[in-house]
Write an enzyme that holds these catalytic residues in place. Structure first.
Site, PDB file in Angstrom:
ATOM      1  N   CYS A   2       0.820  -1.221   0.000  1.00  0.00           N
ATOM      2  CA  CYS A   2       0.000   0.000   0.000  1.00  0.00           C
ATOM      3  C   CYS A   2       0.855   1.272   0.000  1.00  0.00           C
ATOM      4  CB  CYS A   2      -0.873   0.025   1.244  1.00  0.00           C
ATOM      5  SG  CYS A   2      -1.854  -1.448   1.450  1.00  0.00           S
ATOM      6  N   ARG A  27       4.970   0.128  -6.200  1.00  0.00           N
ATOM      7  CA  ARG A  27       4.933  -0.717  -5.014  1.00  0.00           C
ATOM      8  C   ARG A  27       3.980  -1.897  -5.163  1.00  0.00           C
ATOM      9  NH1 ARG A  27       6.885   1.893  -0.336  1.00  0.00           N
ATOM     10  NH2 ARG A  27       5.508   0.710   0.994  1.00  0.00           N
ATOM     11  N   TRP A  74      -3.153  -2.640  -1.423  1.00  0.00           N
ATOM     12  CA  TRP A  74      -2.848  -4.036  -1.767  1.00  0.00           C
ATOM     13  C   TRP A  74      -3.598  -4.864  -0.730  1.00  0.00           C
ATOM     14  CZ3 TRP A  74      -0.397  -8.501   0.077  1.00  0.00           C
ATOM     15  CH2 TRP A  74       0.084  -9.397  -0.902  1.00  0.00           C
ATOM     16  N   ASN A 100      -1.516   2.297   5.956  1.00  0.00           N
ATOM     17  CA  ASN A 100      -0.650   1.174   5.563  1.00  0.00           C
ATOM     18  C   ASN A 100      -0.396   0.346   6.807  1.00  0.00           C
ATOM     19  OD1 ASN A 100      -0.439   2.354   3.087  1.00  0.00           O
ATOM     20  ND2 ASN A 100       1.770   2.723   3.179  1.00  0.00           N
ATOM     21  N   GLY A 101      -0.338  -0.975   6.647  1.00  0.00           N
ATOM     22  CA  GLY A 101      -0.054  -1.830   7.803  1.00  0.00           C
ATOM     23  C   GLY A 101      -1.251  -2.703   8.125  1.00  0.00           C
ATOM     24  N   GLU A 480      18.990 -16.893  -8.120  1.00  0.00           N
ATOM     25  CA  GLU A 480      18.471 -15.571  -8.460  1.00  0.00           C
ATOM     26  C   GLU A 480      17.980 -15.548  -9.909  1.00  0.00           C
ATOM     27  OE1 GLU A 480      17.372 -13.224  -7.008  1.00  0.00           O
ATOM     28  OE2 GLU A 480      17.445 -11.494  -8.334  1.00  0.00           O
ATOM     29  N   LYS A 484      14.141 -14.452 -10.997  1.00  0.00           N
ATOM     30  CA  LYS A 484      13.866 -13.363 -11.949  1.00  0.00           C
ATOM     31  C   LYS A 484      12.926 -13.859 -13.032  1.00  0.00           C
ATOM     32  CE  LYS A 484      14.610 -10.468 -10.341  1.00  0.00           C
ATOM     33  NZ  LYS A 484      15.159 -10.459  -9.057  1.00  0.00           N
ATOM     34  N   GLU A 487       9.310 -14.504 -11.708  1.00  0.00           N
ATOM     35  CA  GLU A 487       8.631 -13.263 -11.300  1.00  0.00           C
ATOM     36  C   GLU A 487       8.039 -12.505 -12.482  1.00  0.00           C
ATOM     37  OE1 GLU A 487      10.263 -10.702  -7.755  1.00  0.00           O
ATOM     38  OE2 GLU A 487      11.885 -11.214  -9.094  1.00  0.00           O
ATOM     39  N   HIS A 503      19.352 -36.493  -8.800  1.00  0.00           N
ATOM     40  CA  HIS A 503      18.662 -37.022  -7.615  1.00  0.00           C
ATOM     41  C   HIS A 503      17.161 -36.747  -7.676  1.00  0.00           C
ATOM     42  CE1 HIS A 503      22.455 -38.091  -5.797  1.00  0.00           C
ATOM     43  NE2 HIS A 503      22.912 -36.901  -6.139  1.00  0.00           N
ATOM     44  N   LYS A 602       6.349  -4.333  -4.329  1.00  0.00           N
ATOM     45  CA  LYS A 602       7.766  -3.977  -4.172  1.00  0.00           C
ATOM     46  C   LYS A 602       8.209  -4.094  -2.716  1.00  0.00           C
ATOM     47  CE  LYS A 602      11.705  -2.482  -5.746  1.00  0.00           C
ATOM     48  NZ  LYS A 602      12.519  -3.475  -6.464  1.00  0.00           N
TER      49      LYS A 602
HETATM   50  O1  M6R Z   1      12.896  -5.245   0.157  1.00  0.00           O
HETATM   51  P1  M6R Z   1      13.442  -6.618   0.398  1.00  0.00           P
HETATM   52  O2  M6R Z   1      14.801  -6.811  -0.199  1.00  0.00           O
HETATM   53  O3  M6R Z   1      13.418  -7.014   1.827  1.00  0.00           O
HETATM   54  O4  M6R Z   1      12.454  -7.586  -0.367  1.00  0.00           O
HETATM   55  C1  M6R Z   1      12.598  -8.972  -0.330  1.00  0.00           C
HETATM   56  C2  M6R Z   1      11.799  -9.629  -1.418  1.00  0.00           C
HETATM   57  O5  M6R Z   1      10.437  -9.347  -1.267  1.00  0.00           O
HETATM   58  C3  M6R Z   1      12.260  -9.167  -2.798  1.00  0.00           C
HETATM   59  O6  M6R Z   1      13.616  -9.408  -3.002  1.00  0.00           O
HETATM   60  C4  M6R Z   1      11.441  -9.873  -3.892  1.00  0.00           C
HETATM   61  O7  M6R Z   1      11.789 -11.230  -3.939  1.00  0.00           O
HETATM   62  C5  M6R Z   1      11.650  -9.169  -5.217  1.00  0.00           C
HETATM   63  N1  M6R Z   1      10.433  -9.159  -5.948  1.00  0.00           N
HETATM   64  C6  M6R Z   1      12.745  -9.753  -6.026  1.00  0.00           C
HETATM   65  O8  M6R Z   1      12.818  -9.315  -7.319  1.00  0.00           O
END
Ligand code: M6R
Length: 607
Positions: A2, A27, A74, A100-101, A480, A484, A487, A503, A602
């Site tokens: 949010c 976000r 959100w 927010n929260g 990673e 990517k 996502e 395995h 985000k």
């Molecule tokens: O802000 P943060 O680094 O704590 O966030 C952690 C994850 O939510 C963040 O890395 C998420 O996996 C991203 N979408 C990666 O691209």
């Protein structure tokens, strides 16, 4: 997740609020709304979907209002719908709230307020705040908000306005960021600096429990006892145009191209007179020497940066190191002593799970060191020391430049620990530092020719699944790469240490199944090639990320993406870049919005 904006001043409030909400779009959200003070009453407009839909809805609104609050939501409590979108209002519609929260005791408060005759119109936790403030309101919004927050259990960033008090907004927070700025055109509040820096480069960061009383001509700050205080001011030196694409088709590509700059900025000023130091560590040499265990706690991409760092800390400093997903760490009663160093890694600095892990570590007596990209964020504030990753604002939901900033920062930390422990001499550290600095140029080389990456991505674009494999540093890098891809392209992708393929995962291979291998020159190169051959002989389509000059790999791969020769310890910094570009290229070929992937936010501020 949010986002909050609020404005009181001389400009048309609806324009300022919509612009602020656009800046917060990155976000992630599912609905948006604004409330405007309008001649003794409030007008509220809310829409499900993009801020653009809200902007259209208010475009022809006959308003001259110069004070209002806005929100991108959100969904947590209650489905994404117009009635659940913020702002929420009190029974008589005179008090509007954006939040927010999560209000943890909202049901209890709701029941109590309903018993007093309050009528609720949404399924949200937030709505109780509007009714609670209404209940305590006796002509002074600040007093009513202050009283109401004493009843609330949970996390909140709040901006609240009242029709009976023209031009006034009250903001407060606990565990959820609120920043404020005052400029020539009035006073601004938001949950993120990017929505207020147009007003001023000097931004006030509200502390937990503090309140801000906003008027067009200034902002007054109070502590929880309503005693006036001086705010904590942070000077922001990056430009508002970091929120613009600067000629790139999307933020993700722009941010990928910023990575050489991030490496250089993160290293700048670290080596003085041939000695590497991290002054912000907040620990003496003696304290560093005593560290006998390291935990790295983080989520998502930041966790993957930790996987890379573990190999460096153990390899160089010889300190046992565990990397833990933050959401697991706090619930498994980790063994922490005063000689344990807990490194919390978070781009946003506000990830709820990572914050909870920090608190757990501190309760147990450990030293906490934060690595974050956001100045003044909760991770920075709650840690004993902090390194900022110097990535500047990252807008694309998928982390790229902040990841590289994290890996470089963790590499520095590993060297400092090794130096303190006497495992690396100053000369060795100087040599390593030079090679680390050279990675910036190597990343530039990768970015200068992306044809092989795009070709491989085009070949894989119709895949439904993909594997990413590697060994040692290559294994950590693969994790990673897979994240990517899933996502932003929605292709099911999994990463495995290459030796694990036989395995189990190898059972899934069939002709054309993409296997992306990090097969750079390293002590385990031959073993990775053997694993490639095993996959290839089952018909998999092999994309290899290899070291320039390696001709042998061509016999074992369908597509080869070369990176410049680099020390194995720093290979992930260079090899992650083609994997980011590969994911982006595949996502674009599949018609996906690379900057705003579905269902993702985000900042993940809920557990
Ligand atoms: O802000 P943060 O680094 O704590 O966030 C952690 C994850 O939510 C963040 O890395 C998420 O996996 C991203 N979408 C990666 O691209």
């Amino acid at each position: 997740m949010c986002g909050i904006v609020g404005y009181t001043g001389t400009k048309l409030a609806k324009d300022v609020l919509i612009e602020g909400l656009r800046r917060l779009e990155y976000r992630g959200y599912d609905s948006a709304g604004i409330a405007l003070q309008e001649g003794g009453s409030l007008s509220v407009t809310r829409r499900v979907g993009k801020v653009e839909g809200l902007a259209e809805a208010v475009a022809d609104l006959p308003t001259s209002s110069t004070c209002g609050i806005g929100h991108t939501r959100w969904a947590t409590h209650g489905a994404p719908s117009e009635r659940n979108a913020h702002p929420h209002v009190s029974c008589d519609g005179s008090i509007a709230v954006v939040h927010n929260g999560i209000i943890e005791n909202f049901q209890e408060l709701r029941d109590a307020l309903a018993a007093k005759g309050h009528t609720f119109r949404s399924d949200t936790d937030t709505e109780v705040v509007a009714h609670l403030v209404e209940d305590y309101y006796e002509g002074d919004l600040l007093a009513a908000v202050s009283r109401a927050t004493r009843d609330i259990i949970g996390a909140y960033g709040l901006a609240i306005t009242c029709a009976a008090e023209p031009g006034r907004i009250v903001a407060t927070r606990k565990d959820s960021p609120i920043v404020l700025a005052h400029g020539e055109a009035g006073s601004y509040v938001a949950s993120d600096i990017i929505a207020v820096i147009e007003a001023s480069r000097d931004v006030a960061v509200l502390g937990d429990g503090q309140l801000a009383d906003m008027r067009p001509d200034g902002i007054t700050y109070y502590n929880a006892d309503l005693k006036e205080i001086e705010p904590s001011i942070m000077h922001v030196d990056w430009d508002v145009d970091v929120a613009e694409k600067g000629g790139y088709p999307d933020f993700m590509l722009k941010e990928i191209h910023e990575q050489p700059r991030v490496i250089r900025d993160t290293l700048a000023g670290r080596m003085t007179n041939g000695v590497l130091s991290i002054d912000e560590l907040g620990m003496s040499l003696e304290e560093l020497r005593l560290i006998d265990r390291v935990y790295i706690v983080a989520c998502g991409t930041s966790y993957h940066a930790g996987l890379i760092a573990r190999q460096l800390i153990e390899g160089w400093a010889r300190i046992p190191t565990e990397v833990e997903v933050a959401s697991e760490f706090r619930y498994r009663n980790p063994i922490i002593t005063p000689s344990t160093l807990v490194v919390a890694v978070s781009q946003s600095g506000e990830t709820a799970d990572t914050l909870a892990a920090i608190r757990e570590a501190r309760i147990k007596g450990g030293k906490v060191f934060g690595i974050t990209n956001v100045i003044g964020s909760p991770v920075a504030r709650e840690s004993d020391g902090v390194i900022y990753t110097k990535a500047n604002k990252e807008i694309a939901v998928a982390s790229t430049k902040s990841f590289l900033g994290q890996v470089v920062s963790l590499t520095l930390l590993s060297m400092v620990l090794a130096q303190a422990k006497g495992k690396l001499t100053n000369d060795q550290v100087r040599l390593l530092f030079k090679d680390l600095a050279d990675t910036a140029e190597k990343v530039e080389l990768v970015l200068s020719d992306t044809e092989a990456i795009d070709e491989a991505a085009r070949a894989c674009k119709d895949a439904t699944d993909a594997f990413f494999i590697g060994r040692g540093m290559g294994s950590a890098t693969s994790f990673e790469g897979a994240l990517k891809l899933k996502e932003i392209s929605y292709v099911h992708a999994e990463a495995y240490p290459a030796g694990e393929m036989k395995h189990g995962p190898i059972a899934l291979l069939e002709p054309g199944f993409p296997v992306i291998a990090v097969a750079t020159q390293s002590p385990v190169y031959d073993k990775v090639v053997s694993n490639l051959q095993e996959s290839r002989s089952r018909g998999a389509m092999i994309v290899a990320v290899a070291t320039e000059g390696d001709e042998e790999i061509k016999a074992n791969a369908d597509y080869v993406i070369y990176i410049p020769k680099v020390r194995d310890a720093f290979m992930p910094i260079v090899a992650s870049v083609p994997l980011q570009l590969f994911a982006r290229s595949m996502a674009i070929a599949r018609g996906c919005d690379v900057d705003k992937p579905r269902n993702l936010a985000k900042s993940v501020t809920v557990e």
